[in-house]
Design a protein around this motif. Structure first.
Motif, PDB file in Angstrom:
ATOM      1  N   HIS A 192       0.852  -1.190   0.000  1.00 60.74           N
ATOM      2  CA  HIS A 192       0.000   0.000   0.000  1.00 60.74           C
ATOM      3  C   HIS A 192       0.888   1.240   0.000  1.00 60.74           C
ATOM      4  CE1 HIS A 192      -3.658  -2.340   1.055  1.00 60.74           C
ATOM      5  NE2 HIS A 192      -2.768  -3.124   1.668  1.00 60.74           N
ATOM      6  N   ASN A 221       0.968   5.425   0.051  1.00 61.75           N
ATOM      7  CA  ASN A 221       0.204   6.640   0.366  1.00 61.75           C
ATOM      8  C   ASN A 221       1.114   7.851   0.296  1.00 61.75           C
ATOM      9  OD1 ASN A 221      -2.277   5.237   1.055  1.00 61.75           O
ATOM     10  ND2 ASN A 221      -1.183   4.559   2.893  1.00 61.75           N
ATOM     11  N   TRP A 222       0.523   8.955  -0.100  1.00 65.94           N
ATOM     12  CA  TRP A 222       1.232  10.240  -0.070  1.00 65.94           C
ATOM     13  C   TRP A 222       0.334  11.243   0.634  1.00 65.94           C
ATOM     14  CZ3 TRP A 222       6.130  11.404  -1.105  1.00 65.94           C
ATOM     15  CH2 TRP A 222       6.501  12.744  -1.161  1.00 65.94           C
ATOM     16  N   HIS A 235      -3.069   9.982   1.430  1.00 63.07           N
ATOM     17  CA  HIS A 235      -3.919   9.666   0.285  1.00 63.07           C
ATOM     18  C   HIS A 235      -3.288   8.516  -0.507  1.00 63.07           C
ATOM     19  CE1 HIS A 235      -6.504  13.134   0.863  1.00 63.07           C
ATOM     20  NE2 HIS A 235      -5.394  13.879   1.055  1.00 63.07           N
ATOM     21  N   PRO A 236      -4.035   7.456  -0.803  1.00 64.57           N
ATOM     22  CA  PRO A 236      -3.502   6.317  -1.573  1.00 64.57           C
ATOM     23  C   PRO A 236      -3.108   6.756  -2.981  1.00 64.57           C
ATOM     24  CG  PRO A 236      -5.553   5.738  -0.489  1.00 64.57           C
ATOM     25  CD  PRO A 236      -5.430   7.226  -0.366  1.00 64.57           C
ATOM     26  N   LEU A 237      -1.947   6.252  -3.435  1.00 64.92           N
ATOM     27  CA  LEU A 237      -1.534   6.516  -4.803  1.00 64.92           C
ATOM     28  C   LEU A 237      -2.371   5.681  -5.757  1.00 64.92           C
ATOM     29  CD1 LEU A 237       2.383   6.574  -4.500  1.00 64.92           C
ATOM     30  CD2 LEU A 237       0.770   8.492  -4.422  1.00 64.92           C
ATOM     31  N   SER A 238      -2.443   6.151  -6.959  1.00 64.16           N
ATOM     32  CA  SER A 238      -3.251   5.471  -7.958  1.00 64.16           C
ATOM     33  C   SER A 238      -2.752   4.036  -8.154  1.00 64.16           C
ATOM     34  CB  SER A 238      -3.184   6.218  -9.297  1.00 64.16           C
ATOM     35  OG  SER A 238      -3.909   5.513 -10.287  1.00 64.16           O
ATOM     36  N   GLY A 239      -3.676   3.111  -8.079  1.00 66.85           N
ATOM     37  CA  GLY A 239      -3.331   1.705  -8.246  1.00 66.85           C
ATOM     38  C   GLY A 239      -3.006   0.991  -6.963  1.00 66.85           C
ATOM     39  N   SER A 240      -2.791   1.724  -5.876  1.00 64.82           N
ATOM     40  CA  SER A 240      -2.485   1.092  -4.598  1.00 64.82           C
ATOM     41  C   SER A 240      -3.754   0.448  -4.045  1.00 64.82           C
ATOM     42  CB  SER A 240      -1.957   2.137  -3.623  1.00 64.82           C
ATOM     43  OG  SER A 240      -1.612   1.553  -2.386  1.00 64.82           O
TER      44      SER A 240
END
Length: 323
Positions: free
Chosen positions: A44, A46-47, A50-55
């Protein structure tokens, strides 16, 4: 199977949960995920919460294995080689897991370069050409681990020339049963090598006694066990010497009691009508020289003896009256 190992990144921070021995290592901007189990993993990313796209990312790691006891080695080059001649051996690691061999051949006076050529499927062909004779150690490892039996002792011998070995002696002409056939062998111009001799008769093997004179020459005594045709093989370094195989006959000991004489020439008669011819049959009497003598008035008789060209034919004897 699901592992449950979860790796979470949040900005410059990272968190991870370890439930099966997996290890995370950081190198500045790079993270290395060292998997220690064969199963599904979820990562997983996150940045700023917020989850990164595809995570989350799903992956499956297969478990690897290494068993160097299953490595198979073969070839003459594992034990011996000849100066200035290519020697080879093979490494079969197809059942040992992923990896590759490391090979080194070292000696007291020199180190020999070994070329390892992949054949595919975890199999390799190794070759080397030594230039100095002597004893060497062959080191073989697989993924840095020494294989079973290594290091191997390799004996490098100098070049040899079987065609320069000289074989001589009356024994090569054959002889009588019960008497040793004496043969001389000279290897002084043939280089280093192993001398062997083997002699066989029609049904039995003859005894071969090879005596080393310690000067490059040898004395070979062959004792046949039966009469008949014999074949002598003399090899140097595993190869036939010049003239080998040698073929000769061994005859039985002479036995005069088996000589048969017949014909009118050995019977009483009248001189005017006397038939002076008779036959001498020597078959089965062994090797020997036939001699015919007639006792009577000096110079009165002359013996003529001949035989047909056919093998084992009897002798024809004719007594001639010279008076």
């Amino acid at each position: 199977m699901r592992c449950g190992c979860t790796l979470a990144f949040d900005g410059d921070m990272f968190l991870w949960a370890v439930k099966c021995g997996c290890v995370l290592a950081s190198d500045g901007d790079m993270f290395v995920w060292a998997v220690k189990c064969g199963c599904h993993h979820y990562i997983h990313l996150n940045w700023s919460d917020h989850p990164l796209s595809g995570s989350a990312f799903s992956d499956y790691a297969t478990g690897g294995f290494h068993d160097i006891t299953k490595i198979i080695l073969s070839g003459r080059g594992l034990k011996e080689a000849t100066v200035r001649e290519e020697a080879e051996f093979f490494i079969d690691g197809s059942q040992a897991g992923r990896g590759e061999p490391q090979v080194q051949l070292t000696g007291v006076r020199a180190e020999v370069n070994v070329i390892t050529s992949p054949l595919g499927g975890g199999k390799y062909r190794c070759t080397y050409i030594p230039v100095i004779p002597g004893a060497y150690l062959l080191h073989i490892t697989w993924n840095g681990r020494q294989v079973k039996g290594a290091p191997f002792k390799v004996n490098v011998i100098g070049a040899f020339y079987p065609n320069k070995v000289a074989v001589s002696g009356e024994g090569l002409k054959g002889g009588l049963l019960g008497r040793d056939l004496d043969i001389r062998i000279d290897t002084r111009k043939a280089g280093p090598g192993e001398l062997t001799a083997f002699c066989s008769g029609p049904n039995k093997v003859a005894y071969c006694d090879l005596e080393d004179n310690r000067d490059g020459t040898f004395r070979l005594l062959v004792k046949a066990q039966e009469p008949g045709r014999h074949v002598l093989q003399v090899k140097y370094g595993g190869e036939h010497v010049l003239g080998s195989p040698f073929v000769f006959r061994v005859s039985a000991q002479p036995d005069a009691s088996k000589v048969r004489v017949s014909g009118p020439g050995v019977e009483h008669g009248i001189l005017a009508t006397f038939q002076s011819r008779f036959i001498v049959e020597t078959r089965g009497a062994g090797a020997g020289q036939l001699m015919v003598r007639i006792r009577g008035p000096k110079g009165a008789f002359q013996v003529e003896m001949y035989r047909d060209s056919q093998k084992d034919s009897p002798f024809q004897v004719h007594i001639v009256d010279t008076r």
